[in-house]
Design a protein around this motif. Structure first.
Motif, PDB file in Angstrom:
ATOM      1  N   GLY A  20      21.092 -71.040 -52.318  1.00 16.27           N
ATOM      2  CA  GLY A  20      21.537 -72.673 -51.100  1.00 16.27           C
ATOM      3  C   GLY A  20      21.407 -74.138 -52.527  1.00 16.27           C
ATOM      4  N   CYS A  23      23.520 -77.025 -51.324  1.00 18.69           N
ATOM      5  CA  CYS A  23      23.485 -77.048 -50.002  1.00 18.69           C
ATOM      6  C   CYS A  23      22.333 -78.585 -50.647  1.00 18.69           C
ATOM      7  CB  CYS A  23      22.870 -76.963 -49.101  1.00 18.69           C
ATOM      8  SG  CYS A  23      23.994 -75.628 -48.202  1.00 18.69           S
ATOM      9  N   ASP A  89      15.587 -68.514 -52.862  1.00 20.75           N
ATOM     10  CA  ASP A  89      15.761 -68.322 -51.756  1.00 20.75           C
ATOM     11  C   ASP A  89      14.191 -67.287 -50.828  1.00 20.75           C
ATOM     12  OD1 ASP A  89      15.935 -67.671 -48.491  1.00 20.75           O
ATOM     13  OD2 ASP A  89      17.867 -66.498 -49.182  1.00 20.75           O
ATOM     14  N   THR A  91      13.322 -66.132 -48.466  1.00 22.67           N
ATOM     15  CA  THR A  91      13.400 -65.050 -47.077  1.00 22.67           C
ATOM     16  C   THR A  91      14.679 -63.882 -48.314  1.00 22.67           C
ATOM     17  OG1 THR A  91      16.810 -65.763 -47.114  1.00 22.67           O
ATOM     18  CG2 THR A  91      14.313 -66.568 -45.227  1.00 22.67           C
ATOM     19  N   ASN A 121      13.712 -72.174 -51.118  1.00 23.20           N
ATOM     20  CA  ASN A 121      14.309 -72.878 -50.506  1.00 23.20           C
ATOM     21  C   ASN A 121      14.637 -72.230 -49.522  1.00 23.20           C
ATOM     22  OD1 ASN A 121      15.503 -74.992 -50.091  1.00 23.20           O
ATOM     23  ND2 ASN A 121      17.550 -73.978 -50.222  1.00 23.20           N
ATOM     24  N   LYS A 122      14.850 -72.276 -48.659  1.00 21.52           N
ATOM     25  CA  LYS A 122      15.097 -72.403 -46.948  1.00 21.52           C
ATOM     26  C   LYS A 122      13.648 -71.946 -46.607  1.00 21.52           C
ATOM     27  CE  LYS A 122      19.206 -69.883 -48.476  1.00 21.52           C
ATOM     28  NZ  LYS A 122      20.405 -68.855 -47.592  1.00 21.52           N
ATOM     29  N   GLU A 124      11.578 -72.797 -43.548  1.00 17.51           N
ATOM     30  CA  GLU A 124      12.353 -73.425 -42.211  1.00 17.51           C
ATOM     31  C   GLU A 124      12.344 -72.342 -41.554  1.00 17.51           C
ATOM     32  OE1 GLU A 124      14.920 -73.748 -43.496  1.00 17.51           O
ATOM     33  OE2 GLU A 124      16.380 -73.249 -42.303  1.00 17.51           O
ATOM     34  N   LEU A 125      12.987 -71.043 -42.108  1.00 20.33           N
ATOM     35  CA  LEU A 125      13.216 -69.830 -41.777  1.00 20.33           C
ATOM     36  C   LEU A 125      12.072 -68.279 -42.253  1.00 20.33           C
ATOM     37  CD1 LEU A 125      16.923 -69.062 -43.276  1.00 20.33           C
ATOM     38  CD2 LEU A 125      16.121 -69.799 -40.951  1.00 20.33           C
ATOM     39  N   SER A 151      13.852 -76.951 -47.654  1.00 22.86           N
ATOM     40  CA  SER A 151      14.970 -77.122 -46.816  1.00 22.86           C
ATOM     41  C   SER A 151      15.831 -77.683 -46.909  1.00 22.86           C
ATOM     42  CB  SER A 151      14.561 -76.893 -45.566  1.00 22.86           C
ATOM     43  OG  SER A 151      15.378 -76.332 -44.467  1.00 22.86           O
ATOM     44  N   LYS A 153      18.593 -77.216 -44.902  1.00 21.74           N
ATOM     45  CA  LYS A 153      19.305 -76.697 -43.686  1.00 21.74           C
ATOM     46  C   LYS A 153      18.491 -78.368 -42.665  1.00 21.74           C
ATOM     47  CE  LYS A 153      20.793 -74.245 -40.507  1.00 21.74           C
ATOM     48  NZ  LYS A 153      21.356 -72.979 -39.792  1.00 21.74           N
TER      49      LYS A 153
END
Ligand SMILES: Nc1nc2c(ncn2[C@@H]2O[C@H](COP(=O)(O)OP(=O)(O)O)[C@@H](O)[C@H]2O)c(=O)[nH]1
Ligand SMILES: [Mg+2]
Lengths: 208, 120
Positions: A20, A23, A89, A91, A121-122, A124-125, A151, A153
């Protein structure tokens, strides 16, 4: 022409492909100008001006052009970098394990005193999480760097991450300046200056 | 939209921009007052909106009024595209609308088209 800023920091984002970085650095890609000329060419870097404890700071923030896929991030890319965001990440276990390799790459190629920060990062998942927050914190402690979960996103803590990194670089530079140029009368600049809430671009825009 | 220099007369004082130069779409501040110099020449700048089918041959328009910036760090907030030929295109740093102008790699000058931004 007179300089219109106090500091100029070159910042990079490093980490596995897909974590990410683009992003975080630029913008989450599902926006209005998606199908235009610029998105076809891609963006090389951005210049941002932030106000940090009364100083005007120019951030020049670079994206990799995807070189990280081939692990060919070279000395040229690192040249002059003062801050690096190491991104994994949450995840993706593999991307977390690879942080060690990226740190080695940085040690081999970047200036020794480059300021680093770890981003998970990420975040929120939550339901897909493979790397616990504690493991992120632990790794950061191991390397003596700061850690934050973000995040791109959901626009969570991305701005905070950039302000933190910029503030740490600034503190380091001021310390150096002070060491080479000790103030008379024993006055000491405190390393941790009072924290000011970000008020500029970072708080206004949803995504960098 | 054709350039009309008369509309911009009040934006220029002693060759510099009187007001903030901002993004048309999101009001992001690109240049602060009197940080850029007015200049005029003809240039074919790609349109902001392109149809997906003309990736190879972007549509352009002739623009002739620019804010010239000789040090890229004079910009308050701006994006630089990857290099195309000898240029990098300039974008809004917040919403990435662009090109709002271009950067010439050979002389390091940046030019922001007056018609692609607002003044406030
Ligand atoms: N759910 C979620 N997806 C993200 C986030 N950040 C990036 N992505 C997605 O992850 C993929 C890779 O992102 P990109 O920025 O291209 O990664 P890069 O290869 O490191 O530059 C894209 O599909 C993004 O939409 C995030 O915070 N949350
Ligand atoms: Mg990328």
């Amino acid at each position: 022409m007179a300089k219109t800023y106090d500091y100029l920091f070159k910042l990079l984002l490093i980490g596995d492909s897909g974590v990410g970085k683009t992003c975080i650095l630029f913008r989450f890609s599902e926006d209005a100008f998606n199908t235009t000329f610029i998105s076809t060419i891609g963006i090389d870097f951005k210049i941002r001006t932030i106000d940090l404890d009364g100083k005007k700071i120019k951030l020049q923030i670079w994206d990799t052009a995807g070189q990280e896929r081939f692990r060919t991030i070279t000395t040229a890319y690192y040249r002059g970098a003062m801050g690096i965001m190491l991104v994994y990440d949450i995840t993706n276990e593999k991307s977390f394990e690879n942080i060690k390799n990226w740190i080695r790459n940085i040690e081999e190629n970047a200036s020794a005193d480059v300021e680093k920060m770890l981003l998970g990062n990420k975040c929120e998942l939550e339901e897909k999480r493979q790397v616990s927050k504690e493991r992120g914190e632990q790794l950061a402690i191991e390397y003596g760097i700061k850690f934050i979960e973000t995040s791109a996103k959901a626009s969570i803590r991305v701005e905070e991450a950039f302000f933190t990194l910029a503030r740490d670089i600034k503190a380091k530079m001021e310390k150096k300046l002070e060491a080479s140029n000790p103030p008379r009368g024993g006055h000491q600049i405190r390393a941790s200056e009072p924290q000011k809430k970000p008020t500029s671009w970072l708080s206004r825009c949803t995504i960098l | 939209m054709p350039d009309c220099s008369e509309n911009y007369e009040k934006e220029i004082s002693e060759g510099k921009n009187v007001r903030n130069v901002m993004c048309k779409y999101c009001n992001s501040v690109i240049l602060t007052p009197s940080s850029a110099s007015f200049t005029s020449f003809e240039y074919e700048l790609p349109l902001i909106r392109q149809s997906k089918t003309n990736d190879q041959n972007p549509k352009t328009e002739n623009v002739s009024l620019f804010w010239a910036v000789n040090d890229m760090f004079t910009f308050q907030n701006v994006g630089f595209s990857n290099t195309v030929g000898n240029n990098k295109y300039l974008t809004c740093a917040d919403c990435e609308a662009g090109p709002i102008g271009y950067h010439d790699m050979s002389n390091k000058m940046s030019y922001v088209a007056l018609t692609r931004v607002i003044h406030n």
